[in-house]
Design a protein around this motif. Sequence first.
Motif, PDB file in Angstrom:
ATOM      1  N   UNK A   1      53.275  28.523  52.500  1.00 46.94           N
ATOM      2  CA  UNK A   1      52.804  29.907  52.585  1.00 46.94           C
ATOM      3  C   UNK A   1      51.978  30.291  51.368  1.00 46.94           C
ATOM      4  N   UNK A   2      51.176  31.337  51.574  1.00 47.34           N
ATOM      5  CA  UNK A   2      50.404  31.957  50.488  1.00 47.34           C
ATOM      6  C   UNK A   2      50.479  33.466  50.677  1.00 47.34           C
ATOM      7  N   UNK A   3      50.875  34.190  49.615  1.00 41.92           N
ATOM      8  CA  UNK A   3      51.013  35.650  49.668  1.00 41.92           C
ATOM      9  C   UNK A   3      50.228  36.274  48.519  1.00 41.92           C
TER      10      UNK A   3
ATOM     11  N   UNK B   1      45.901  36.725  38.851  1.00 42.12           N
ATOM     12  CA  UNK B   1      44.449  36.721  39.048  1.00 42.12           C
ATOM     13  C   UNK B   1      43.797  37.922  38.361  1.00 42.12           C
ATOM     14  N   UNK B   2      42.499  37.867  38.158  1.00 44.26           N
ATOM     15  CA  UNK B   2      41.785  39.011  37.575  1.00 44.26           C
ATOM     16  C   UNK B   2      41.944  40.262  38.444  1.00 44.26           C
ATOM     17  N   UNK B   3      41.907  41.415  37.811  1.00 47.25           N
ATOM     18  CA  UNK B   3      42.034  42.680  38.535  1.00 47.25           C
ATOM     19  C   UNK B   3      43.466  43.091  38.816  1.00 47.25           C
ATOM     20  N   UNK B   4      44.416  42.404  38.187  1.00 50.04           N
ATOM     21  CA  UNK B   4      45.812  42.789  38.359  1.00 50.04           C
ATOM     22  C   UNK B   4      46.452  42.300  39.650  1.00 50.04           C
ATOM     23  N   UNK B   5      45.800  41.399  40.376  1.00 52.92           N
ATOM     24  CA  UNK B   5      46.376  40.902  41.622  1.00 52.92           C
ATOM     25  C   UNK B   5      47.157  39.613  41.359  1.00 52.92           C
ATOM     26  N   UNK B   6      48.046  39.274  42.311  1.00 55.25           N
ATOM     27  CA  UNK B   6      48.866  38.074  42.223  1.00 55.25           C
ATOM     28  C   UNK B   6      48.727  37.257  43.500  1.00 55.25           C
TER      29      UNK B   6
ATOM     30  N   UNK C   1      47.146  48.879  43.802  1.00 54.41           N
ATOM     31  CA  UNK C   1      45.932  49.691  43.775  1.00 54.41           C
ATOM     32  C   UNK C   1      46.082  50.841  42.802  1.00 54.41           C
ATOM     33  N   UNK C   2      47.231  51.493  42.844  1.00 56.15           N
ATOM     34  CA  UNK C   2      47.589  52.517  41.864  1.00 56.15           C
ATOM     35  C   UNK C   2      49.095  52.551  41.780  1.00 56.15           C
ATOM     36  N   UNK C   3      49.648  53.360  40.919  1.00 54.07           N
ATOM     37  CA  UNK C   3      51.088  53.391  40.703  1.00 54.07           C
ATOM     38  C   UNK C   3      51.826  53.627  42.025  1.00 54.07           C
ATOM     39  N   UNK C   4      52.654  52.671  42.393  1.00 55.28           N
ATOM     40  CA  UNK C   4      53.456  52.809  43.599  1.00 55.28           C
ATOM     41  C   UNK C   4      52.786  52.368  44.873  1.00 55.28           C
ATOM     42  N   UNK C   5      51.491  52.008  44.832  1.00 52.18           N
ATOM     43  CA  UNK C   5      50.776  51.601  46.044  1.00 52.18           C
ATOM     44  C   UNK C   5      50.321  50.155  45.909  1.00 52.18           C
TER      45      UNK C   5
END
Length: 415
Positions: free
Chosen positions: A188-190, A157-162, A195-199
Motif C-alpha cells: 500500500x501507499x498512503x 515530502x516538501x509542503x508538509x505532506x507525508x 491543509x490547515x489546522x485540523x484539516x
Amino acid sequence: MNARLYRTPLGVAALILSCQAPLPALGADYRLIPSLVVGEEYNDNLFQSASNAKTDFVTRVQPSLALNATGGGFSTDLSYGIDYRYFAKGSRKDQFDHRAAMKGSFGSPEDFLHLDLADTYSRVSSNVARDVVNESLVVNQTLQNNALISPYLTWHLPGGSKLKTGYRYRDVRYWEGDGIDKIEHDGYAEWSREIKAGMVLSAAYSYARVNSELAALDRHEVYAGLRYDYGTGNFLYGNLGYDWQYFDNGKSSSDPFWDLGAGRDFGVLTAVIGTKVQYTEDPQTIATRNVSHYATLSRNFPRGFASFNASYSKYDKQDLLVRDVQKKVLLGLSGRYELLQYLALTLNLSGDRLDRTIGTEYPYHLTGGLAVDYSLSQHLVLGANYSYISYRNDLGSTKGAVEVNRAIVEMRLSL
C-alpha cells in the motif's frame, strides 16, 4: 502459553519481542499488571435450545497477566489469560480457554523506518452478523488467531505532506469449529497533507493477494479523502473510492466504497453519524463486504452516562457460487450511573433483526442486562449481573423461541 499461538510467523516475532524487550539498553518503562476474575454463573438454557433447555452452574477462574513497555524506539503491549470453566451438572467437560493479545511497534529515530506487529487469539462468533461471544460460553463460536506483520516507510515530502509506503502480512487461522484459514499479502501507499489546522487531505492505493483453502483473489483499492476536526467532539470526514476483486475461479466484481462520518457536541448531547464499506474478517468466507450505516446519541453526567445507537448493516459474502446476503437492523440503549462512590449500576438493552437467516438462526434477537458493581477498594470489585436473551421467529410471540436467563456473581482483582 498455548502452542497454537506460535504456529504463525507473528507468534515467533512476538516471542522474540517479549524476550528482547527487557534489555536495559533500550531504556524502556515497564508495567506488569496481574489480574484475577473468579465467578459463578447460573444459566437455564446453556446451549440456547428451543425445546431441550439444559440448566447448569458454571464456575469460572480467569487469571491473566499484562505487560506494557515503552521507550528506546519501541512500544509493546502483551497480555495472556486463561479461562477455566467447570460445569457442575456435567453438561460438557471442563474447559480451558486461552486468550492472548500482542501488539508492538518499532520506529527509527528519524521517523522513517517502522515495524508494527499485532496478534490476537480469542473466541469469535461463527456468523459475523451476530456477535454472541458475550452472551454465551458455548454457542456458535470458534477460536481465531489473527496475526499481522507490517513494515513501512514514512516519507516526509516538501509542503508538509507525508507518504507512507508499506507491506502487510496477515495470517488468520481457526480452531474448534468452522473457519476458513487465510493468508494475505498487502502492499500500500498512503499520502496525506494538512491543509490547515485540523484539516487533512489524503489519498491511498492498496493491492492485496488473499489465499485460502476455499478460494483466492486479488483486490485493488483506491480512494481519496478529507477530514476536518474543529473542536473536541466535532469532526467531519469522508473517504470515497473504488475496489476491484478478481477471483482465481474467473469471477470478478467491482464496487464503490466509502467511509463518511460526522460528530457534533451540542453540550446537552453528543451525536455521531456515519456510513462505511469495509471487508470484514469472516470465519465462513474469504471475502465479506460489509455496508454499515449508523447513528449514536450520548450524554455524559457527573456520575454516569447514557447512549442510544441505531445501525443498518448488510453482509455480502461474495466468494460463494450463490451470493449470500444478510441484512441487519440493530437498536441499542445503554447507561451507567454511580449510586454511590463505590456502587455503580449498568443497564443494557438491544434488539436486532436479520432479514435472512441461515440454518437454525432466528430473525429476531433481543437482549437485556442489569449489572451492579461494588468496589471494596481500588483493586477489588464485587459484581453481579443478570441478562435475558431471546431469539424469536415473531417479535410479539415466544412460540418456538429460544429464551435464556443468565445470572453471574464474580470477584475482579487487579494489582
